[in-house]
Each structure stands twice: as structure tokens, then as C-alpha cells.
Design a protein around this motif. Structure first.
Motif, PDB file in Angstrom:
ATOM      1  N   ARG A   1      -6.672  37.009   9.552  1.00  0.00           N
ATOM      2  CA  ARG A   1      -6.963  36.368   8.266  1.00  0.00           C
ATOM      3  C   ARG A   1      -8.309  36.881   7.762  1.00  0.00           C
ATOM      4  NH1 ARG A   1      -5.845  31.173   5.502  1.00  0.00           N
ATOM      5  NH2 ARG A   1      -4.159  30.979   7.027  1.00  0.00           N
ATOM      6  N   ALA A   2      -8.314  37.373   6.528  1.00  0.00           N
ATOM      7  CA  ALA A   2      -9.552  37.817   5.888  1.00  0.00           C
ATOM      8  C   ALA A   2      -9.805  36.906   4.697  1.00  0.00           C
ATOM      9  CB  ALA A   2      -9.432  39.270   5.441  1.00  0.00           C
TER      10      ALA A   2
ATOM     11  N   ILE B   1      -2.466  35.237   0.196  1.00  0.00           N
ATOM     12  CA  ILE B   1      -1.422  36.253   0.131  1.00  0.00           C
ATOM     13  C   ILE B   1      -1.069  36.557   1.580  1.00  0.00           C
ATOM     14  CG2 ILE B   1      -0.807  38.568  -0.677  1.00  0.00           C
ATOM     15  CD1 ILE B   1      -3.150  38.262  -2.708  1.00  0.00           C
ATOM     16  N   ASN B   2       0.219  36.412   1.918  1.00  0.00           N
ATOM     17  CA  ASN B   2       0.612  36.378   3.317  1.00  0.00           C
ATOM     18  C   ASN B   2       1.651  37.440   3.644  1.00  0.00           C
ATOM     19  OD1 ASN B   2      -0.782  33.656   3.606  1.00  0.00           O
ATOM     20  ND2 ASN B   2       0.797  33.180   2.097  1.00  0.00           N
TER      21      ASN B   2
ATOM     22  N   VAL C   1       1.567  36.951   9.639  1.00  0.00           N
ATOM     23  CA  VAL C   1       0.742  37.699  10.583  1.00  0.00           C
ATOM     24  C   VAL C   1      -0.515  38.275   9.934  1.00  0.00           C
ATOM     25  CG1 VAL C   1       2.649  38.248  12.122  1.00  0.00           C
ATOM     26  CG2 VAL C   1       2.133  39.783  10.211  1.00  0.00           C
ATOM     27  N   ILE C   2      -0.486  38.486   8.617  1.00  0.00           N
ATOM     28  CA  ILE C   2      -1.634  39.000   7.880  1.00  0.00           C
ATOM     29  C   ILE C   2      -1.860  38.094   6.675  1.00  0.00           C
ATOM     30  CG2 ILE C   2      -2.593  40.941   6.569  1.00  0.00           C
ATOM     31  CD1 ILE C   2      -0.705  42.768   8.193  1.00  0.00           C
ATOM     32  N   THR C   3      -3.040  37.542   6.541  1.00  0.00           N
ATOM     33  CA  THR C   3      -3.329  36.626   5.440  1.00  0.00           C
ATOM     34  C   THR C   3      -4.639  37.003   4.771  1.00  0.00           C
ATOM     35  OG1 THR C   3      -2.159  34.783   6.484  1.00  0.00           O
ATOM     36  CG2 THR C   3      -3.796  34.226   4.798  1.00  0.00           C
ATOM     37  N   LEU C   4      -4.589  37.091   3.456  1.00  0.00           N
ATOM     38  CA  LEU C   4      -5.800  37.160   2.634  1.00  0.00           C
ATOM     39  C   LEU C   4      -5.988  35.791   2.006  1.00  0.00           C
ATOM     40  CD1 LEU C   4      -5.436  40.210   2.994  1.00  0.00           C
ATOM     41  CD2 LEU C   4      -5.984  40.483   0.591  1.00  0.00           C
ATOM     42  N   GLU C   5      -7.177  35.239   2.126  1.00  0.00           N
ATOM     43  CA  GLU C   5      -7.461  33.909   1.598  1.00  0.00           C
ATOM     44  C   GLU C   5      -8.686  33.967   0.706  1.00  0.00           C
ATOM     45  OE1 GLU C   5      -7.910  29.450   3.420  1.00  0.00           O
ATOM     46  OE2 GLU C   5      -9.063  31.039   4.398  1.00  0.00           O
ATOM     47  N   HIS C   6      -8.608  33.268  -0.431  1.00  0.00           N
ATOM     48  CA  HIS C   6      -9.751  33.099  -1.310  1.00  0.00           C
ATOM     49  C   HIS C   6     -10.027  31.615  -1.453  1.00  0.00           C
ATOM     50  CE1 HIS C   6     -10.925  36.747  -3.874  1.00  0.00           C
ATOM     51  NE2 HIS C   6     -10.256  37.216  -2.844  1.00  0.00           N
ATOM     52  N   VAL C   7     -11.289  31.239  -1.297  1.00  0.00           N
ATOM     53  CA  VAL C   7     -11.766  29.927  -1.714  1.00  0.00           C
ATOM     54  C   VAL C   7     -12.977  30.199  -2.605  1.00  0.00           C
ATOM     55  CG1 VAL C   7     -12.690  27.700  -1.037  1.00  0.00           C
ATOM     56  CG2 VAL C   7     -10.946  28.803   0.385  1.00  0.00           C
TER      57      VAL C   7
ATOM     58  N   THR D   1      -4.246  45.137   0.212  1.00  0.00           N
ATOM     59  CA  THR D   1      -4.666  45.375   1.586  1.00  0.00           C
ATOM     60  C   THR D   1      -3.729  44.726   2.606  1.00  0.00           C
ATOM     61  OG1 THR D   1      -6.210  43.517   1.445  1.00  0.00           O
ATOM     62  CG2 THR D   1      -7.084  45.724   1.024  1.00  0.00           C
ATOM     63  N   VAL D   2      -2.830  43.844   2.179  1.00  0.00           N
ATOM     64  CA  VAL D   2      -1.861  43.271   3.120  1.00  0.00           C
ATOM     65  C   VAL D   2      -0.896  44.349   3.626  1.00  0.00           C
ATOM     66  CG1 VAL D   2       0.028  41.621   3.394  1.00  0.00           C
ATOM     67  CG2 VAL D   2      -2.086  40.912   2.276  1.00  0.00           C
TER      68      VAL D   2
END
Length: 367
Positions: free
Chosen positions: A174-175, A264-265, A273-279, A217-218
């Protein structure tokens, strides 16, 4: 490229927040200019900036002798080693493609932060009208095109992929961008819905647009480890502020969205298995139940595996100017593109991604 080699001659296009700071680093009056890069031209799209000296556009008290122009052909005629392009977002794709294609067709490499879907050109959501002209221009001129950013960009390609190389097994990665936008001057109202009523549907809440704009990038990370994803999914949440919140751009009124959280998963065999997270918040106290870093304004990587790894990266100015962390992140974004020029110059013609670059250690930065 060693610090004693001839300087790379660059044209900088775009003198907004990112471009103006990069100009200041290249001109660098405190150290009599950058040891690796020579500014030979400045391109602008704002007619009011045409004819202004690069020193003024960089906010420096110096006259560089390099005057801004909107004449693409004149800049191409300078025959620089590279165009370093800090143009507008992919919302202005046609203009970005026009400018960059002119340089590429002339055999001039391009390093850019504008078209974030180009971080991974192979992403299927990239429209052909955005990809084919650059592919053709690179082939015609024998030039290369590299796109980067912070997120999408090095915070969720270089950082997590480097850390995954330390693992024997990765169950998930997770990024996350965990950033306060109070002092951020970029666009977020129509794109992210911050400052809008909660019933407003921002562009990035639409899954296909979110994946295209932020999710490149996912599939890049999946390709890097030899994985073919089964699906890419998204989530989107909003937080409404009960009180007015001041920002550098104005006031987010009570009852309006003051924080968003989205992911975005990358899905493989039924699991993410790969997650981009924004807060992204207006104020560090906004949406207090959502994730935050151990310090304010960080980019975080969390890997569950063997071993599990977590890492936080913070961007700060410690020069007494009081500039915000978000602005420091913008400078890092711009410098990633500039510092990549020598490496991109040494690569074969065509698209360049983070997977093609060698280590870019920032030659000449210690001086």
C-alpha cells in the motif's frame, strides 16, 4: 554523468509552482548556477509571461538573460539536450502533446510531470489519442519521453518497488499520500470535490477517470513483479466540515467537503494486493478517523510480507522561508524530472518509465 562533465543544456517549459522552483535551482545564485544543467530557454503558455527574464520568473534577484517565450519552434531551434516540461495537467492533453511532440520529433528528449497517465503508458485506460502521437514522435526523432510525479510517481513507483526488492514474499503493498492541502495551490475543487457540496460528483470520483488519472502505478508495480492483475477497483469517501476552514485559495465553508479518501486497488486471485491510497485534508484535524502519518504530510509505504516493511517520507523546507510541505513535495517532483535528464539521454528512443531508469542519485547536488 560526472560532476565535471559538460553541462546538460535544458529548456524548461512551464513556470508555475513547480517550474519556477526548478528554475531557481538551476540558476542557483548562491552557488553560481547548477553544476550539471545550463538553462538555455524558457517556454510559457501565459502571454503575460512572454519576454520576462527567467530570474524574475524564478523569484530571484538576478538577470539570467534567458527570456521566456511561447514560440515552440524557437525553443526547439536551440537544440537543447532535453525539454523539462512542467506544463498543465492531462486536462490540457492536446496542448501538452503539441509542445512535447515538437521537441521529440526534433530528436530532443523530454522529461515531464504533466501527463500523469504516462507514468505507465501501457495502462489500458490511456486513450490512443494520447499515446500514438508521442510514440510516433519518439520514433521519428529517435528521442525518449519520460513522465514522473510524486503521486502518481516516485512515491508509488520508485519507493514501493525498491522496498519490494528487499522481500522474499509480498502479500500486499500500500502506497499512501497523507497530506494537508491547506497551503496547496493546485487544482482540487472540480477534480477532487474539496470545497464543493457533498452531493457534487468530482471528476476523480468516476472510477474510470480515477484509474486513468491516478492509477498508472498500480499496473506498473504489477508488471514489475511479473503479475497480471485480474481487476483494478476504486473506493471514494468524503468528509464534510462542520466549520469554515481557511486555505491559501480561500475558505472551505461549513457543510462542504474538506477531506477526501480514495483508493485504487489491484486485485489478484480475489484479493487486493496493490493499493494506492489518498487522504487529502484541509487541516490536520479533518477526518480524524482516517489514516494519518506519524508526522503531518507524509507519503507512506506499507508492505505485508516476509519481511513486512513500512516507510514514511516527508518533504520539508528548512531554510526559514516557511513554505509548506506540499510545496516541498512539488519541488521534489520537479527535481526528479530534471535530475533524470542525463539518464534519459542515455536510453534508447521511445517511452521511458521508472522501470527503465538506472539509479538517479542527484549528481552535483552536493556542492
Amino acid at each position: 554523468m560526472s560532476a565535471g562533465a559538460p553541462k546538460k543544456r535544458v529548456v524548461v517549459w512551464g513556470t508555475g509552482v513547480v517550474g519556477s522552483m526548478v528554475l531557481a535551482e538551476i540558476l542557483s545564485p548562491a552557488t553560481d548556477g547548477h553544476p550539471l544543467f545550463e538553462l538555455v530557454g524558457v517556454g510559457v503558455s501565459n502571454p503575460a509571461k512572454v519576454g520576462k527574464d527567467a530570474g524574475e520568473l524564478a523569484g530571484l534577484d538576478l538577470v539570467s538573460g534567458v527570456l521566456a517565450t511561447d514560440d515552440v519552434d524557437a525553443l526547439v531551434a536551440l537544440r537543447p539536450d532535453a525539454l523539462v516540461h512542467y506544463g498543465p495537467t492531462a486536462q490540457f492533453a492536446d496542448e501538452n502533446i503539441r509542445v512535447m511532440s515538437a521537441f521529440l520529433r526534433a530528436g530532443i528528449d523530454v522529461c515531464s510531470t504533466a501527463m500523469t497517465p504516462w507514468v505507465w503508458p501501457a495502462m489500458k485506460q490511456n486513450p490512443a489519442a494520447w499515446i500514438d502521437p508521442i510514440t510516433e514522435a519518439c520514433a521519428a526523432g529517435g528521442a525518449s519521453c519520460f513522465t514522473t510525479g510524486v503521486d502518481p510517481g516516485f512515491a508509488n513507483d520508485l519507493f514501493p518497488m525498491t522496498l519490494m526488492g528487499l522481500c522474499g514474499r509480498v502479500d500486499s503493498v500500500r502506497a499512501s499520500e497523507l497530506v494537508d492541502y491547506t497551503d496547496y495551490e493546485g487544482d482540487y475543487e472540480d477534480e477532487m470535490g474539496i470545497g464543493r457540496p457533498p452531493e457534487f460528483t468530482p471528476l476523480l470520483e468516476i472510477p474510470d477517470l480515477l484509474i486513468m488519472a491516478w492509477g498508472a502505478t498500480v499496473p506498473m508495480m504489477a508488471a514489475a513483479v511479473g503479475l497480471e492483475l485480474d481487476d483494478i477497483t476504486t473506493t471514494w469517501e468524503k468528509w464534510v466540515t462542520p466549520t469554515d476552514r481557511p486555505t491559501v485559495k480561500g475558505v472551505v465553508a461549513a457543510g462542504h467537503v474538506a477531506a477526501v479518501r480514495f483508493t485504487i486497488n489491484g486485485v489478484f486471485r480475489g484479493r487486493e494486493v496493490i493499493t494506492l491510497e489518498h487522504v487529502n485534508r484541509i487541516g490536520t484535524d479533518a477526518a480524524p478517523e482516517w489514516p494519518a502519518g506519524s508526522a503531518d504530510d507524509v507519503y507512506r509505504v506499507d508492505i505485508v510480507g516476509s519481511p513486512s516493511i513500512w516507510q514514511e517520507t516527508a518533504f520539508r523546507f528548512t531554510d526559514g522561508t516557511g513554505r509548506a510541505p506540499a510545496v516541498a513535495g512539488c519541488l521534489a517532483t520537479g527535481m526528479r524530472a530534471l535530475n533524470a535528464v542525463p539518464a534519459v539521454n542515455n536510453l534508447p528512443a521511445g517511452w521511458v518509465t521508472a522501470l527503465d531508469l538506472p539509479l538517479v542519485p542527484g549528481v552535483g547536488t552536493i556542492r
